[in-house]
Scaffold this motif. Structure first.
Motif, mmCIF file in Angstrom:
data_model
loop_
_atom_site.group_PDB
_atom_site.id
_atom_site.type_symbol
_atom_site.label_atom_id
_atom_site.label_comp_id
_atom_site.label_asym_id
_atom_site.label_seq_id
_atom_site.Cartn_x
_atom_site.Cartn_y
_atom_site.Cartn_z
ATOM 1 N N TYR A 172 8.496 1.714 4.542
ATOM 2 C CA TYR A 172 7.382 0.902 5.049
ATOM 3 C C TYR A 172 6.022 1.587 4.946
ATOM 4 C CZ TYR A 172 5.207 -2.524 8.231
ATOM 5 O OH TYR A 172 4.414 -3.496 8.789
ATOM 6 N N THR A 173 5.844 2.716 5.606
ATOM 7 C CA THR A 173 4.524 3.348 5.596
ATOM 8 C C THR A 173 4.212 4.035 4.274
ATOM 9 O OG1 THR A 173 5.498 5.265 6.727
ATOM 10 C CG2 THR A 173 4.360 3.649 8.090
ATOM 11 N N GLU A 194 -2.246 3.534 6.095
ATOM 12 C CA GLU A 194 -1.063 4.171 6.685
ATOM 13 C C GLU A 194 -1.081 4.038 8.204
ATOM 14 O OE1 GLU A 194 0.914 7.846 4.852
ATOM 15 O OE2 GLU A 194 -1.203 8.109 4.341
ATOM 16 N N THR A 198 1.610 1.961 10.556
ATOM 17 C CA THR A 198 2.306 2.596 11.683
ATOM 18 C C THR A 198 2.104 1.798 12.968
ATOM 19 O OG1 THR A 198 2.134 4.794 10.688
ATOM 20 C CG2 THR A 198 2.476 4.688 13.072
ATOM 21 N N ALA A 201 4.003 -1.541 12.775
ATOM 22 C CA ALA A 201 5.451 -1.328 12.889
ATOM 23 C C ALA A 201 5.876 -1.167 14.343
ATOM 24 C CB ALA A 201 5.861 -0.091 12.081
ATOM 25 N N ASP A 207 11.632 -1.737 14.499
ATOM 26 C CA ASP A 207 10.797 -0.824 13.710
ATOM 27 C C ASP A 207 11.367 -0.705 12.299
ATOM 28 O OD1 ASP A 207 9.384 1.311 12.580
ATOM 29 O OD2 ASP A 207 9.231 2.371 14.494
ATOM 30 N N ARG A 209 10.344 1.184 9.775
ATOM 31 C CA ARG A 209 9.874 2.333 9.001
ATOM 32 C C ARG A 209 10.971 3.149 8.336
ATOM 33 N NH1 ARG A 209 5.842 5.057 13.216
ATOM 34 N NH2 ARG A 209 7.368 4.099 14.652
ATOM 35 N N SER A 210 12.179 3.112 8.832
ATOM 36 C CA SER A 210 13.267 3.898 8.225
ATOM 37 C C SER A 210 14.182 3.056 7.345
ATOM 38 C CB SER A 210 14.100 4.564 9.323
ATOM 39 O OG SER A 210 14.733 3.575 10.125
ATOM 40 N N GLY A 219 4.709 -3.678 2.577
ATOM 41 C CA GLY A 219 5.337 -3.789 3.889
ATOM 42 C C GLY A 219 5.755 -5.193 4.270
#
Length: 330
Positions: A172-173, A194, A198, A201, A207, A209-210, A219
């Protein structure tokens, strides 16, 4: 008398230059010129041209939808609806496409996926139970905020299920530093994007991001996963399965694939990597024709490409395909 060699012609579009159909037509002409028999299947990986690649396979009709472009400009977009009305295809590049926005820092920061969200909402309103969203070729790095807002403004998705056809595996980021510069972002803009990713998210129900592939289309894929429980899948694998590519390969002597640029991103979900992976299972050699080659011989071999040539226009594609075919089967 020996039967002519069968060559599968399976390219992506050359972004902003030639559609996959145009590339395939030129390559097929070269194959025929060398006395071989081409089998044409134009492809896409979730980016530009995905709708066209899926249209025939779904017997789909095109529906015009008023929407907005990446900078908010009013425009007509479109969705595809399968013949039975159950599956809709939304191509992000038709409403939030990179080609619709000049690559400047201001535009890279301002570009929104709102127009794509309008198309997704329209697909649900049309009665589709499955919505496939191709997410390559986006001008935006808004983390999907615009699309989420547009879907909410349109009344949500009801019972429709989302599948996102991703052309990259980016997180994502990471969408900001990896793809922001292509969209016009300078280092300061990348840093701001960025931070915005964040922050957004952390506001989402889950979330992203992972999550692999959550950074596709700046995104957008991650936001659709977080808010609407979308499945994030490899776009090229989805397309290859739908067109029954493995069956096509079973009788082929070689494959000619291609895309605008062969580089480090190719291995992470692009058309060429999907084609070579399938061809490897069938022990079918793969030749690549590209607008620009930015890989070493070692990297080419790691991609299981037998040979590669640069060809940036229909004439060059035709001649390169003829030469490759003649060298192998002449």
């Amino acid at each position: 008398m020996t039967d002519p060699a069968t060559i599968v012609v399976a390219p992506d579009s050359f972004k902003g230059t030639m559609s996959a159909d145009e590339v395939a037509e030129a390559v097929a002409a070269g194959v025929r010129g060398a006395g071989a028999s081409p089998v044409v299947v134009a492809l896409a990986d979730g980016g530009e041209g995905t709708g066209q690649a899926l249209r025939n396979a779904l017997s789909a009709k095109l529906i015009t939808v008023p929407t907005t472009g990446p900078l908010g400009q009013p425009m007509d977009g479109s969705i595809l609806l399968s013949h039975d009305g159950t599956i809709a295809v939304v191509e992000t590049a038709t409403a939030t496409g990179l080609h619709m926005s000049s690559p400047t820092p201001a535009n890279a920061e301002a570009a929104t996926t709102y127009g794509t969200g309008v198309l997704i909402s329209a697909a649900a309103a049309a009665g589709a139970s499955e919505i496939w969203v191709g997410v390559g070729g986006s001008a935006s790095t808004d983390g999907g905020r615009g699309a989420i807002e547009a879907i909410a403004d349109g009344g949500g998705l009801g019972s429709a299920k989302l599948t996102v056809l991703c052309d990259v595996s980016t997180l994502y980021t990471d969408a900001a530093p990896i793809f922001g510069p292509q969209k016009g972002a300078d280092p300061n803009t990348v840093a701001r994007l960025e931070r915005l990713l964040t922050e957004f998210a952390q506001q989402l129900p889950r979330d992203p991001r992972s999550i692999p592939r959550s950074g596709a289309a700046g995104g957008l894929s991650g936001a659709l996963w977080a808010v609407h429980d979308a499945r994030l899948v490899s776009g090229i694998d989805h397309v290859l399965d739908l067109v029954k590519f493995d069956e096509i390969l079973s009788g082929a002597d070689a494959v000619i694939t291609g895309e605008g640029r062969l580089d480090a991103q190719t291995a992470h979900g692009k058309v060429i990597s999907g084609v070579t992976e399938r061809a490897l299972r069938h022990a079918t050699p793969v030749w690549a024709l590209v607008g620009r080659c930015d890989v070493t011989d070692e990297e080419r071999r790691a991609l299981h490409i037998t040979t590669v040539a640069e060809a940036g226009n229909p004439t060059a594609l035709r001649e390169a395909a003829r030469a490759m075919t003649a060298a192998a089967f002449g």
